[in-house]
Design a protein around this motif. Structure first.
Motif, PDB file in Angstrom:
ATOM      1  N   MET A   1       0.814  -1.194   0.000  1.00 40.64           N
ATOM      2  CA  MET A   1       0.000   0.000   0.000  1.00 40.64           C
ATOM      3  C   MET A   1       0.860   1.261   0.000  1.00 40.64           C
ATOM      4  O   MET A   1       0.526   2.201  -0.694  1.00 40.64           O
ATOM      5  N   ARG A   2       1.921   1.269   0.770  1.00 41.34           N
ATOM      6  CA  ARG A   2       2.760   2.470   0.822  1.00 41.34           C
ATOM      7  C   ARG A   2       3.382   2.763  -0.536  1.00 41.34           C
ATOM      8  O   ARG A   2       3.440   3.907  -0.963  1.00 41.34           O
ATOM      9  N   LEU A   3       3.847   1.728  -1.192  1.00 43.22           N
ATOM     10  CA  LEU A   3       4.481   1.923  -2.494  1.00 43.22           C
ATOM     11  C   LEU A   3       3.472   2.464  -3.507  1.00 43.22           C
ATOM     12  O   LEU A   3       3.792   3.353  -4.297  1.00 43.22           O
ATOM     13  N   GLY A   4       2.248   1.968  -3.447  1.00 44.81           N
ATOM     14  CA  GLY A   4       1.202   2.489  -4.318  1.00 44.81           C
ATOM     15  C   GLY A   4       0.908   3.945  -4.030  1.00 44.81           C
ATOM     16  O   GLY A   4       0.664   4.743  -4.952  1.00 44.81           O
ATOM     17  N   GLY A   5       0.934   4.320  -2.751  1.00 43.66           N
ATOM     18  CA  GLY A   5       0.722   5.714  -2.371  1.00 43.66           C
ATOM     19  C   GLY A   5       1.815   6.625  -2.898  1.00 43.66           C
ATOM     20  O   GLY A   5       1.553   7.758  -3.317  1.00 43.66           O
ATOM     21  N   VAL A   6       3.038   6.138  -2.887  1.00 41.82           N
ATOM     22  CA  VAL A   6       4.159   6.916  -3.419  1.00 41.82           C
ATOM     23  C   VAL A   6       3.943   7.188  -4.898  1.00 41.82           C
ATOM     24  O   VAL A   6       4.079   8.325  -5.368  1.00 41.82           O
ATOM     25  N   HIS A   7       3.584   6.157  -5.633  1.00 42.54           N
ATOM     26  CA  HIS A   7       3.364   6.335  -7.071  1.00 42.54           C
ATOM     27  C   HIS A   7       2.144   7.225  -7.340  1.00 42.54           C
ATOM     28  O   HIS A   7       2.147   8.023  -8.284  1.00 42.54           O
ATOM     29  N   ILE A  26       5.320  16.755  -3.323  1.00 42.64           N
ATOM     30  CA  ILE A  26       6.731  16.450  -3.060  1.00 42.64           C
ATOM     31  C   ILE A  26       7.048  16.619  -1.578  1.00 42.64           C
ATOM     32  O   ILE A  26       7.802  15.823  -1.000  1.00 42.64           O
ATOM     33  N   ASP A  27       6.449  17.613  -0.932  1.00 42.68           N
ATOM     34  CA  ASP A  27       6.665  17.809   0.506  1.00 42.68           C
ATOM     35  C   ASP A  27       6.202  16.580   1.298  1.00 42.68           C
ATOM     36  O   ASP A  27       6.855  16.166   2.263  1.00 42.68           O
ATOM     37  N   VAL A  28       5.078  16.002   0.905  1.00 43.31           N
ATOM     38  CA  VAL A  28       4.569  14.808   1.598  1.00 43.31           C
ATOM     39  C   VAL A  28       5.536  13.638   1.397  1.00 43.31           C
ATOM     40  O   VAL A  28       5.840  12.905   2.347  1.00 43.31           O
ATOM     41  N   LEU A  29       6.029  13.468   0.197  1.00 44.52           N
ATOM     42  CA  LEU A  29       6.984  12.384  -0.065  1.00 44.52           C
ATOM     43  C   LEU A  29       8.274  12.586   0.739  1.00 44.52           C
ATOM     44  O   LEU A  29       8.804  11.633   1.323  1.00 44.52           O
ATOM     45  N   CYS A  30       8.752  13.805   0.781  1.00 47.17           N
ATOM     46  CA  CYS A  30       9.974  14.087   1.541  1.00 47.17           C
ATOM     47  C   CYS A  30       9.749  13.902   3.037  1.00 47.17           C
ATOM     48  O   CYS A  30      10.652  13.457   3.754  1.00 47.17           O
ATOM     49  N   SER A  65      13.048   8.310  -3.059  1.00 49.68           N
ATOM     50  CA  SER A  65      14.287   9.025  -3.379  1.00 49.68           C
ATOM     51  C   SER A  65      14.574   9.008  -4.878  1.00 49.68           C
ATOM     52  O   SER A  65      15.268   9.886  -5.385  1.00 49.68           O
ATOM     53  N   ARG A  66      14.019   8.037  -5.589  1.00 54.34           N
ATOM     54  CA  ARG A  66      14.192   7.983  -7.036  1.00 54.34           C
ATOM     55  C   ARG A  66      13.153   8.856  -7.754  1.00 54.34           C
ATOM     56  O   ARG A  66      13.460   9.536  -8.717  1.00 54.34           O
ATOM     57  N   ILE A  67      11.920   8.861  -7.259  1.00 55.96           N
ATOM     58  CA  ILE A  67      10.831   9.568  -7.924  1.00 55.96           C
ATOM     59  C   ILE A  67      10.842  11.056  -7.627  1.00 55.96           C
ATOM     60  O   ILE A  67      10.643  11.872  -8.525  1.00 55.96           O
ATOM     61  N   ASN A  72       9.950  18.077 -11.811  1.00 54.68           N
ATOM     62  CA  ASN A  72      10.637  19.311 -12.203  1.00 54.68           C
ATOM     63  C   ASN A  72      10.156  20.494 -11.383  1.00 54.68           C
ATOM     64  O   ASN A  72       9.021  20.547 -10.948  1.00 54.68           O
ATOM     65  N   LEU A  73      11.048  21.456 -11.198  1.00 59.51           N
ATOM     66  CA  LEU A  73      10.710  22.741 -10.581  1.00 59.51           C
ATOM     67  C   LEU A  73      10.184  22.627  -9.160  1.00 59.51           C
ATOM     68  O   LEU A  73       9.270  23.341  -8.763  1.00 59.51           O
ATOM     69  N   VAL A  74      10.736  21.729  -8.383  1.00 61.59           N
ATOM     70  CA  VAL A  74      10.312  21.607  -6.995  1.00 61.59           C
ATOM     71  C   VAL A  74      11.530  21.685  -6.102  1.00 61.59           C
ATOM     72  O   VAL A  74      12.647  21.399  -6.506  1.00 61.59           O
ATOM     73  N   GLN A  75      11.276  22.038  -4.875  1.00 63.74           N
ATOM     74  CA  GLN A  75      12.348  22.098  -3.888  1.00 63.74           C
ATOM     75  C   GLN A  75      12.241  20.870  -2.996  1.00 63.74           C
ATOM     76  O   GLN A  75      11.205  20.629  -2.376  1.00 63.74           O
ATOM     77  N   LEU A  76      13.303  20.100  -2.944  1.00 63.83           N
ATOM     78  CA  LEU A  76      13.311  18.911  -2.090  1.00 63.83           C
ATOM     79  C   LEU A  76      13.791  19.302  -0.701  1.00 63.83           C
ATOM     80  O   LEU A  76      14.791  19.995  -0.549  1.00 63.83           O
ATOM     81  N   THR A  77      13.066  18.859   0.293  1.00 63.94           N
ATOM     82  CA  THR A  77      13.416  19.145   1.682  1.00 63.94           C
ATOM     83  C   THR A  77      13.640  17.815   2.376  1.00 63.94           C
ATOM     84  O   THR A  77      12.719  17.221   2.913  1.00 63.94           O
ATOM     85  N   LEU A  78      14.875  17.326   2.337  1.00 61.65           N
ATOM     86  CA  LEU A  78      15.178  16.003   2.836  1.00 61.65           C
ATOM     87  C   LEU A  78      15.901  15.994   4.173  1.00 61.65           C
ATOM     88  O   LEU A  78      16.011  14.955   4.801  1.00 61.65           O
ATOM     89  N   LEU A  79      16.430  17.093   4.614  1.00 63.42           N
ATOM     90  CA  LEU A  79      17.230  17.070   5.834  1.00 63.42           C
ATOM     91  C   LEU A  79      16.373  17.273   7.053  1.00 63.42           C
ATOM     92  O   LEU A  79      15.544  18.179   7.082  1.00 63.42           O
ATOM     93  N   PRO A  80      16.518  16.516   8.093  1.00 62.93           N
ATOM     94  CA  PRO A  80      17.329  15.305   8.117  1.00 62.93           C
ATOM     95  C   PRO A  80      16.519  14.131   7.584  1.00 62.93           C
ATOM     96  O   PRO A  80      15.394  13.916   7.992  1.00 62.93           O
ATOM     97  N   ALA A  81      17.078  13.410   6.657  1.00 63.90           N
ATOM     98  CA  ALA A  81      16.403  12.236   6.086  1.00 63.90           C
ATOM     99  C   ALA A  81      17.099  10.981   6.581  1.00 63.90           C
ATOM    100  O   ALA A  81      18.302  10.957   6.757  1.00 63.90           O
ATOM    101  N   TYR A  82      16.338   9.945   6.792  1.00 64.77           N
ATOM    102  CA  TYR A  82      16.872   8.667   7.229  1.00 64.77           C
ATOM    103  C   TYR A  82      16.818   7.710   6.055  1.00 64.77           C
ATOM    104  O   TYR A  82      15.772   7.271   5.654  1.00 64.77           O
TER     105      TYR A  82
END
Length: 83
Positions: A1-7, A26-30, A65-67, A72-82
């Motif tokens: 289910m989680r993987l489907g949610g990511v896609h 993208i914020d939710v994914l990060c 992390s791959r998707i 395009n044109l988004v700001q990734l907010t990964l810190l601190p990421a595990y």
């Protein structure tokens, strides 16, 4: 289910009519990547269920992390990421 949610979120980001809506997806994914998790080295030895769960969650994290950078044109907010 989680993987489907990511896609699904990645698809929503791709089809978002505005940059702000795309950024929200993208914020939710990060945010998922920023959640703490148990490292593989900290798993109980001989516990097949824990190892299976770990591998499934790791696949979700790797997919995010791959998707996420592909949007395009988004700001990734990964810190601190595990990872």
């Amino acid at each position: 289910m989680r993987l489907g949610g990511v896609h699904a979120l990645a698809g929503l980001a791709d089809d978002a009519p505005t940059r702000e809506l795309r950024q929200t997806c993208i914020d939710v994914l990060c945010a998922y990547l920023r959640l703490p998790y148990t490292a593989e080295t900290d798993l109980p030895t001989g516990d097949a269920d824990s190892r299976h769960t770990y591998r499934a969650l790791r696949e979700v994290r790797h997919t995010v992390s791959r998707i996420a950078p592909a949007a395009n044109l988004v700001q990734l907010t990964l810190l601190p990421a595990y990872m």
